[in-house]
Scaffold this active site. Sequence first.
Site, PDB file in Angstrom:
ATOM      1  N   HIS A 158       8.474 -26.984   0.412  1.00  0.00           N
ATOM      2  CA  HIS A 158       7.224 -27.834  -0.423  1.00  0.00           C
ATOM      3  C   HIS A 158       6.484 -27.526  -1.016  1.00  0.00           C
ATOM      4  O   HIS A 158       5.902 -28.238  -1.360  1.00  0.00           O
ATOM      5  CB  HIS A 158       6.936 -29.599   0.590  1.00  0.00           C
ATOM      6  CG  HIS A 158       8.061 -29.858   1.128  1.00  0.00           C
ATOM      7  ND1 HIS A 158       8.712 -31.086   1.193  1.00  0.00           N
ATOM      8  CD2 HIS A 158       9.107 -29.681   2.981  1.00  0.00           C
ATOM      9  CE1 HIS A 158       9.124 -31.105   2.239  1.00  0.00           C
ATOM     10  NE2 HIS A 158       9.646 -30.199   3.056  1.00  0.00           N
ATOM     11  N   GLU A 193       0.935  -1.449   0.425  1.00  0.00           N
ATOM     12  CA  GLU A 193       0.106  -0.015   0.363  1.00  0.00           C
ATOM     13  C   GLU A 193       0.984   1.173  -0.006  1.00  0.00           C
ATOM     14  O   GLU A 193       0.914   2.084  -0.750  1.00  0.00           O
ATOM     15  CB  GLU A 193      -1.163  -0.304   1.619  1.00  0.00           C
ATOM     16  CG  GLU A 193      -2.113  -0.755   0.645  1.00  0.00           C
ATOM     17  CD  GLU A 193      -3.018  -0.067   1.922  1.00  0.00           C
ATOM     18  OE1 GLU A 193      -4.293  -0.762   2.211  1.00  0.00           O
ATOM     19  OE2 GLU A 193      -3.167   0.878   2.813  1.00  0.00           O
ATOM     20  N   LYS A 214     -12.784   1.479  -1.987  1.00  0.00           N
ATOM     21  CA  LYS A 214     -14.382   2.015  -1.448  1.00  0.00           C
ATOM     22  C   LYS A 214     -15.145   2.835  -1.727  1.00  0.00           C
ATOM     23  O   LYS A 214     -16.517   2.744  -1.476  1.00  0.00           O
ATOM     24  CB  LYS A 214     -13.384   3.355  -0.165  1.00  0.00           C
ATOM     25  CG  LYS A 214     -12.873   2.378   0.970  1.00  0.00           C
ATOM     26  CD  LYS A 214     -12.010   3.143   2.114  1.00  0.00           C
ATOM     27  CE  LYS A 214     -11.223   2.350   2.793  1.00  0.00           C
ATOM     28  NZ  LYS A 214     -11.025   3.328   3.699  1.00  0.00           N
TER      29      LYS A 214
HETATM   30  O1  PA5 Z   1      -3.109   1.308   5.744  1.00  0.00           O
HETATM   31  C1  PA5 Z   1      -4.336   2.212   5.901  1.00  0.00           C
HETATM   32  O2  PA5 Z   1      -4.424   3.855   5.485  1.00  0.00           O
HETATM   33  C2  PA5 Z   1      -5.413   0.647   5.019  1.00  0.00           C
HETATM   34  O3  PA5 Z   1      -5.276   0.264   4.835  1.00  0.00           O
HETATM   35  C3  PA5 Z   1      -6.821   0.768   6.376  1.00  0.00           C
HETATM   36  O4  PA5 Z   1      -6.136   0.457   7.381  1.00  0.00           O
HETATM   37  C4  PA5 Z   1      -7.666   0.539   6.593  1.00  0.00           C
HETATM   38  O5  PA5 Z   1      -8.365   0.568   5.058  1.00  0.00           O
HETATM   39  C5  PA5 Z   1      -8.967   0.334   7.297  1.00  0.00           C
HETATM   40  O6  PA5 Z   1      -8.808   2.149   7.621  1.00  0.00           O
HETATM   41  P1  PA5 Z   1      -9.461   1.920   8.148  1.00  0.00           P
HETATM   42  O7  PA5 Z   1      -8.670   2.105   9.614  1.00  0.00           O
HETATM   43  O8  PA5 Z   1      -9.887   3.914   8.641  1.00  0.00           O
HETATM   44  O9  PA5 Z   1     -11.416   1.402   8.666  1.00  0.00           O
END
Ligand code: PA5
Length: 466
Positions: A319, A290, A436
């Site tokens: 394996h 990410e 989203k």
């Molecule tokens: O790293 C990030 O920002 C995302 O992976 C969020 O953790 C994830 O989308 C969940 O978001 P939130 O904590 O706002 O619910």
Amino acid sequence: MSQIHFDYTNVLSDRVGPEHGLTQAELEAAAPAARAALEAVLARRTKDLRWLDLPYQDEVLDSILDYASSVAGRFRNVVVLGIGGSALGNIALQSALGSPFHNVEPPPGMARLFVLDNIDPDLVGEFLDLVDPSETVFNVISKSGGTAETMSQFLIFRGRLVELLGEEGHRDHIVVTTDEKNGVLREIVQREGYESFVVPDGVGGRFSVLSPVGLLSSALVGIDVKGLLLGAAEMDQRCRTTELFENPAMLHAVVQHLLHEQHGKPIAVMFPYSHRLADMADWYAQLLAESIGKRKGRSGEDVFRGPTPVRAVGVTDQHSQVQLYTEGPFDKWFTMLTVGTGDHEVPIPRTPAAFADLEGVDYLGGRTLGELFRAERDGTRIALTDAGRPNATLHFESVTARSVGQFIYLLELSVALMGELYDVDAFDQPGVEAGKLAAYALMGRAGYEERRAEIEGSVSGESRTV
Ligand code: PA5
């Protein structure tokens, strides 16, 4: 004495050859950019990168420990409702520092821990059938305070709690971790009076494991959260130097970047030879993917950049995947996670007389599982190196809260530095946001009508299936 070492011997060209390995000169040439990256990241410490200071949040730690002791022994289950950065660290910490069989038989007075990081109704439905909400505290975690998955889970479990315990009685079964001011979840906390903790400003989801996001559920199941922060602080101190060969986060980031961009290794395999550390590879996969996987460079142009993280676990994946790793395309590099001293030793009994003539088992008799595990680990490392596959090792003397805290901080800082080296914004996630928003539109959320019309307009024609 530090507990984590980054051993980069086997990424060097004298081990894996000049085509696939790095020369000392290449590393040295990368030092000025790495130094500039570190200075740029550390300069944002008191501004927007507040996660760099999480090791020093003494008051927050005290409030977490106070809450944990106030509910100690009261609940049979702790359930985390969260996803992505609001779940992966919780899972990884419990795997690393709890027993793999914690939920089968928790230590006396300790709760079981479940992290529901999916909304598949087959998972949540099974869970509803299994767990009694009246014996459970739900830790609802969302930095943004509005993620559809987490909010829908919250509504489901809150509904069950209210049915069982009433409006008043349900409240102390919910503890929320979210932004201090923003998001619908904070609004709900204010209306309902739930106990709550704050994800501070400047702490994004995937950089939040050392905030209440990861610490609260850990404290509730007896993990040494002070030790975690102590280890993170130790790594922070170690990584203040701008000397490339003394700073493990800088070196890790530089190796990743050079092997990818200069030596054609877009795939980064994290390969824990430790059951305890297996889920850390999932946590890291999100952090890397990410943070660095981006369409746009920092000046706005299309770059479509980013390494692909892969998780393998020793010895299991010997394996499964190692055949590909030693003989397949030269498009990967490896970070093995190894442990010096485990906390169990399991002897293999001496070969019984009946099998003494069978060399196929006799060589195992009287040895230990640890010896076999280490021999297979070292054998795989040798095989990768001999096959010209660059591999580094992050070595833990032992898996403790301190060493895990060091590991987390090292990799968070390394990925932040990669953002500079790859020239992408390591702290946004527009690709996740796009998905989203499309989901909001498909669910008919007010304000997303236009997007819904666009999606419906673009899905035309018959689908083709066989
Ligand atoms: O790293 C990030 O920002 C995302 O992976 C969020 O953790 C994830 O989308 C969940 O978001 P939130 O904590 O706002 O619910």
